[in-house]
Enzyme design. Structure first.
Site, short mmCIF file in Angstrom:
data_model
loop_
_atom_site.label_atom_id
_atom_site.label_comp_id
_atom_site.label_asym_id
_atom_site.label_seq_id
_atom_site.Cartn_x
_atom_site.Cartn_y
_atom_site.Cartn_z
N ASP A 106 0.85 -1.19 0.00
CA ASP A 106 0.00 0.00 0.00
C ASP A 106 0.89 1.24 0.00
O ASP A 106 1.79 1.36 0.84
CB ASP A 106 -0.87 -0.03 1.26
CG ASP A 106 -1.87 1.11 1.31
OD1 ASP A 106 -1.64 2.16 0.66
OD2 ASP A 106 -2.88 0.95 2.00
N ASP A 162 -7.38 5.48 -8.47
CA ASP A 162 -8.79 5.32 -8.07
C ASP A 162 -9.37 6.67 -7.63
O ASP A 162 -8.75 7.37 -6.83
CB ASP A 162 -8.89 4.33 -6.90
CG ASP A 162 -8.38 2.94 -7.28
OD1 ASP A 162 -8.38 2.63 -8.49
OD2 ASP A 162 -7.96 2.18 -6.39
N TYR A 213 -5.34 1.72 -18.82
CA TYR A 213 -6.56 2.53 -18.66
C TYR A 213 -6.60 3.69 -19.65
O TYR A 213 -7.65 4.07 -20.13
CB TYR A 213 -6.65 3.07 -17.22
CG TYR A 213 -7.29 2.11 -16.24
CD1 TYR A 213 -7.20 0.74 -16.41
CD2 TYR A 213 -7.98 2.58 -15.13
CE1 TYR A 213 -7.77 -0.14 -15.51
CE2 TYR A 213 -8.56 1.70 -14.22
CZ TYR A 213 -8.45 0.34 -14.41
OH TYR A 213 -9.02 -0.52 -13.51
N THR A 228 -0.96 3.94 -20.78
CA THR A 228 -1.23 2.89 -19.79
C THR A 228 -2.43 2.08 -20.29
O THR A 228 -3.10 2.47 -21.25
CB THR A 228 -1.57 3.49 -18.41
OG1 THR A 228 -2.91 3.95 -18.41
CG2 THR A 228 -0.63 4.63 -18.05
N1 SAH Z 1 -1.92 2.53 -13.66
C1 SAH Z 1 -2.74 1.53 -14.31
C2 SAH Z 1 -3.88 1.02 -13.40
C3 SAH Z 1 -4.84 2.08 -12.92
S1 SAH Z 1 -6.07 1.45 -11.80
C4 SAH Z 1 -3.30 2.08 -15.61
O1 SAH Z 1 -3.26 3.30 -15.79
O2 SAH Z 1 -3.75 1.30 -16.45
C5 SAH Z 1 -5.38 2.01 -10.26
C6 SAH Z 1 -4.50 0.93 -9.60
O3 SAH Z 1 -3.91 1.49 -8.44
C7 SAH Z 1 -5.29 -0.28 -9.14
O4 SAH Z 1 -4.71 -1.46 -9.69
C8 SAH Z 1 -5.18 -0.25 -7.63
O5 SAH Z 1 -5.16 -1.53 -7.04
C9 SAH Z 1 -3.91 0.51 -7.41
N2 SAH Z 1 -3.85 1.23 -6.14
C10 SAH Z 1 -4.80 2.08 -5.68
N3 SAH Z 1 -4.46 2.58 -4.49
C11 SAH Z 1 -3.25 2.05 -4.18
C12 SAH Z 1 -2.39 2.18 -3.06
N4 SAH Z 1 -2.71 2.94 -2.01
N5 SAH Z 1 -1.22 1.50 -3.07
C13 SAH Z 1 -0.90 0.70 -4.13
N6 SAH Z 1 -1.69 0.54 -5.21
C14 SAH Z 1 -2.86 1.20 -5.24
#
Ligand code: SAH
Length: 212
Positions: free
Chosen positions: A95, A117, A194, A192
Site C-alpha cells: 500500500d 482510483d 486505462y 497505460t
Molecule cells: N496505472 C494503471 C492502473 C490504474 S487502476 C493504468 O493506468 O492502467 C489504479 C490501480 O492502483 C489499481 O490497480 C489499484 O489496485 C492501485 N492502487 C490504488 N491505491 C493504491 C495504493 N494505495 N497503493 C498501491 N496501489 C494502489
C-alpha cells in the site's frame, strides 16, 4: 483495478526475485538491489504493468519500481516480466500509504500516478493518491528536485488534485486537459492500460507535473 482472486498470485509473488519482500529493510539501500547508483522512479498503482515495463525497457539508466497493492493484479505484471525480464525493474505488492517506511528522503527521483482510483465520496478524499495526505508522504521520499507526473481521465479527481496542489507547497510545472492533443506534453507519452481504454471511448486525458 480489481481482478477476481487468482490463487496462484500470492505464492508466485512470494517466490519471485522481482518482487521485493520486507521493503522496510531496504530503506536507504535500494541501490544495492540494482547494483548501481542510477535514479529510482516509481509508479504507484501500476495495474498490470504495461506503462512501467515500457519505460524500463526504454531507459536502462533508470531504476524502476512498480507498486501495486493487489496481488492478483501485480501477478499479471509478474507473468510478463518472467517472459521478458528487465534488470532495472522490481515490483512491490504494498500500500502506497507506507512509502515513508520503505524509502529514505531523497531515495526516489520521480513518482508516476496513472489513472488512480477516484474515491468519489468526500469522506474518502484522504484515500485519493493526490490528496494532501499522500502529497505529504511523497514529500518524505522524493529528492529535492523530484517530480510527480499524474494522468487521469477523471475530471473530478483532476480538479481535486489541482486544489490540493494549490493549497500545498507543491508547484504546478505543467498541465493539460487534453494530453493527446498537446504536442509538447504528449511527446514520448507512454499509454497505460486505462489510458488506452478511456481515450478510445473518447475521454480526454488530463495530466499534471508537479514539484516543490
Ligand atoms: N496505472 C494503471 C492502473 C490504474 S487502476 C493504468 O493506468 O492502467 C489504479 C490501480 O492502483 C489499481 O490497480 C489499484 O489496485 C492501485 N492502487 C490504488 N491505491 C493504491 C495504493 N494505495 N497503493 C498501491 N496501489 C494502489
Amino acid at each position: 483495478m480489481r481482478l477476481r482472486n487468482i490463487p496462484a498470485a500470492a505464492p508466485a509473488i512470494a517466490e519471485s526475485e522481482y518482487c521485493m519482500k520486507n521493503p522496510a529493510e531496504l530503506k536507504g539501500i535500494w541501490n544495492r538491489v540494482y547494483g548501481n547508483d542510477f535514479p529510482i522512479h516509481i509508479e504507484i498503482g501500476m495495474g498490470k504493468g504495461r506503462f512501467i515495463m515500457e519505460l524500463a525497457a526504454e531507459n536502462p539508466d533508470i531504476n524502476y519500481i512498480g507498486m501495486e497493492r493487489y496481488d492478483s493484479v501485480l501477478y499479471r505484471a509478474l507473468q510478463k516480466m518472467e517472459e521478458r525480464p528487465l534488470p532495472n525493474l522490481r515490483f512491490l505488492c504494498e500500500d502506497a500509504a507506507l512509502l515513508p517506511d520503505f524509502f529514505e528522503k531523497g531515495e526516489i527521483s520521480k513518482i508516476y500516478l496513472n489513472f488512480s482510483d477516484p474515491w468519489p465520496k468526500d469522506r474518502h478524499a484522504k484515500r485519493r493518491l493526490t490528496s494532501r495526505q499522500f502529497l505529504e508522504r511523497y514529500d518524505q521520499v522524493l529528492s529535492d528536485d523530484g517530480q510527480i507526473e499524474f494522468k487521469t481521465d477523471n475530471q473530478g479527481l483532476f480538479d481535486f488534485s489541482l486544489d490540493e496542489v494549490e493549497q500545498s507547497k507543491w508547484n504546478l510545472d505543467a498541465v493539460t486537459r487534453d494530453l493527446h492533443h498537446d504536442a509538447q506534453l504528449c511527446e514520448g507519452n507512454i499509454m497505460t492500460e486505462y489510458e488506452e481504454k478511456f481515450s478510445s471511448m473518447g475521454n480526454p486525458i488530463y495530466k499534471m507535473i508537479i514539484s516543490r
